[in-house]
Design an enzyme around this catalytic site. Structure first.
Site, PDB file in Angstrom:
ATOM      1  CB  CYS A   1      -0.904  -0.015   1.225  1.00  0.00           C
ATOM      2  SG  CYS A   1       0.003  -0.358   2.747  1.00  0.00           S
TER       3      CYS A   1
ATOM      4  CE  LYS B   1      47.634  -2.798  -0.880  1.00  0.00           C
ATOM      5  NZ  LYS B   1      47.352  -3.255  -2.215  1.00  0.00           N
TER       6      LYS B   1
ATOM      7  N   PRO C   1      40.942  -8.556  23.746  1.00  0.00           N
ATOM      8  CG  PRO C   1      39.258  -6.987  24.036  1.00  0.00           C
ATOM      9  CD  PRO C   1      40.431  -7.305  23.174  1.00  0.00           C
TER      10      PRO C   1
ATOM     11  CG  PHE D   1      29.593 -22.128  21.094  1.00  0.00           C
ATOM     12  CD1 PHE D   1      28.686 -21.329  21.773  1.00  0.00           C
ATOM     13  CD2 PHE D   1      29.108 -23.189  20.339  1.00  0.00           C
ATOM     14  CE1 PHE D   1      27.323 -21.581  21.705  1.00  0.00           C
ATOM     15  CE2 PHE D   1      27.749 -23.443  20.249  1.00  0.00           C
ATOM     16  CZ  PHE D   1      26.856 -22.635  20.937  1.00  0.00           C
TER      17      PHE D   1
ATOM     18  CE  LYS E   1      40.173 -22.783  24.235  1.00  0.00           C
ATOM     19  NZ  LYS E   1      40.043 -22.742  22.806  1.00  0.00           N
TER      20      LYS E   1
END
Ligand code: C5P
Length: 419
Positions: free
Chosen positions: A164, A304, A322, A341, A358
């Site tokens: 619309c 560069k 970090p 993970f 971990k």
């Protein structure tokens, strides 16, 4: 997409109602058939002005039903009952304001309306309408009444340019998300359950994708990650009722999969850390699925730099980024749950050992350690496997399955832990 097996062999009934988004439904039907589902369609009278029954019957490889079929005198069982009993899953896409109102108020006028009332299976509804209609209080009330119903998975419309010519909420959510909801419903159907709404009232903070660190104007450092695991975790949690904040690096899957999520795009580890720190206070669960780039160059050049100069500069100015999750968990709020993970290589035992180290060092309640050196799983794949490590030496073997299925398994574990 998520190359799922959960739709394979499932009987899916697709209802189409009178919203212009009905022009997309034939593609949805085709995708469901390609995913291995058996599909039948019901069209409301108004929807036949927008989409042809022949398109749907051709794409579904089945007769497409309309109101007039309900009163054919050859039927041994009323059609709305036989279709409702046939379906493992019902998807109404699009769901118009009228059909929504009928469904919510128990109005059985018409084949689709009566089938929905007769159904015991899970029903996904994808609303689509003009912005003003969508924000109308009566429509809102109807929609809100569906939120807590176990049987129903309501999919909010998204924002965009509507037919619309208005720009606003009202577009039917894209087909990828409808397919994800369908796959999720089928995963639960396999356990004879409706998709649970066990995460209502919870807020998830999820990270996904790689982060990127510039070396100069042209070169960069990054980690491998498509971001799919984190985005599927986000959709799975949202479907189960959670509010989700997704902080993501530059993901490589189709952008449509981000639709409907509260997203915070970032590029570098430091940017990700800043956004996550800001969102931590409101999160009940923090999921770090992001593959944060491990190194960055101190003060990257905005020009560069010639190769031989750049390498010397990198060697002198490289630093470790970090550890976001470690820093975050050191200021964990009461009751907050962390899931990390870890992408690992080696034998099952090595993966479990490295993962557990971990989990502890990063202060996580849970950590999903997954192999990245095995075929058909891990990076850029739709499937994964691994070990979910948790408190009190918990080790859960997560068998090779789609990342969507793994997302639901991980959410189940988090939910069990909380209750
Ligand atoms: O890279 P690593 O194996 O250490 O990642 C394990 C977990 O730590 C993941 O959940 C990842 O998102 C998180 N991580 C982090 N900040 C980093 C590196 C990793 O939060 N700089």
């Amino acid at each position: 997409m998520t190359s799922s097996t959960s739709l394979l062999g499932k009987k899916v009934l697709v209802g189409v109602t009178g919203s212009i988004a009905a022009i997309k439904t034939p593609i949805l039907v085709s995708r469901l058939v390609q995913a291995g589902a058996e599909v039948k369609c019901i069209l409301t009278p108004n929807s036949t002005n927008l989409v042809s029954p022949l398109s749907l019957s051709t794409l579904s490889r089945n007769k497409c039903f309309q109101d007039k079929d309900q009163w054919e005198d050859y039927q041994a069982k009323p059609l709305h009952i036989s279709l409702a009993e046939w379906a493992d899953l019902i998807i109404v896409a699009p769901m118009s304001a009228t059909s929504l109102s009928k469904f919510v108020h128990g109005n059985a006028d018409g084949l689709l309306a009566s089938t929905l009332l007769a159904a015991d299976s899970q029903i996904i509804v994808a609303a689509a309408m003009n912005t003003s209609m969508w924000s109308n209080q009566s429509v809102k009330n109807n929609w809100n009444s569906l939120q807590k119903r176990e049987q129903v998975i309501p999919l909010d419309p998204s924002e965009g340019l509507l037919a619309c010519d208005r720009i606003g909420d009202g577009k039917m959510i894209n087909l990828d998300i409808i397919e994800l909801a369908s796959e999720s419903a089928c995963l639960f159907k396999a356990q004879n359950k409706f998709l649970t709404k066990d995460l209502i009232g919870q807020r998830f903070l999820i990270s996904a994708g790689p982060t990127i660190e510039d070396l100069d104007a042209a070169r960069q450092l990054t980690n491998r990650s498509s971001g799919l695991m984190g985005v599927l975790m986000s959709h799975a949690a949202k479907l189960r009722g959670a509010e989700v904040d997704l902080v993501h690096g530059p993901v490589t899957f189709q952008k449509e999969l981000l639709e409907g999520l509260n997203t915070y795009p970032v590029r570098t580890a430091t940017q990700m850390q800043t956004v996550i720190n800001d969102l931590q206070p409101v999160a009940n669960v923090i999921v770090m699925a992001a593959a944060v780039c491990d190194f960055k160059k101190t003060s990257p050049s905005y020009k560069k730099v010639p190769k031989n100069l750049l390498i010397n500069s990198i060697l002198k100015n490289i630093e470790i980024t970090p550890d976001i999750i470690k820093k975050l968990s050191s200021k964990k709020l009461q009751g907050q749950i962390f899931l990390g993970f870890a992408a690992e290589t080696g034998s099952d035992q090595e993966i479990k050992d490295k993962g557990e180290q971990k989990r502890i060092s990063k202060g996580c309640e849970f950590l999903m350690a997954n192999p990245i050196d095995r075929k058909n799983q891990g990076f850029e794949e739709n499937c994964n496997s691994g070990f979910l490590l948790g408190p009190n030496k918990m080790v859960k073997n997560i068998l090779l399955s789609t990342k969507l299925s793994i997302s639901h398994q991980l959410l189940d574990e988090i939910q069990n832990y909380q209750s």
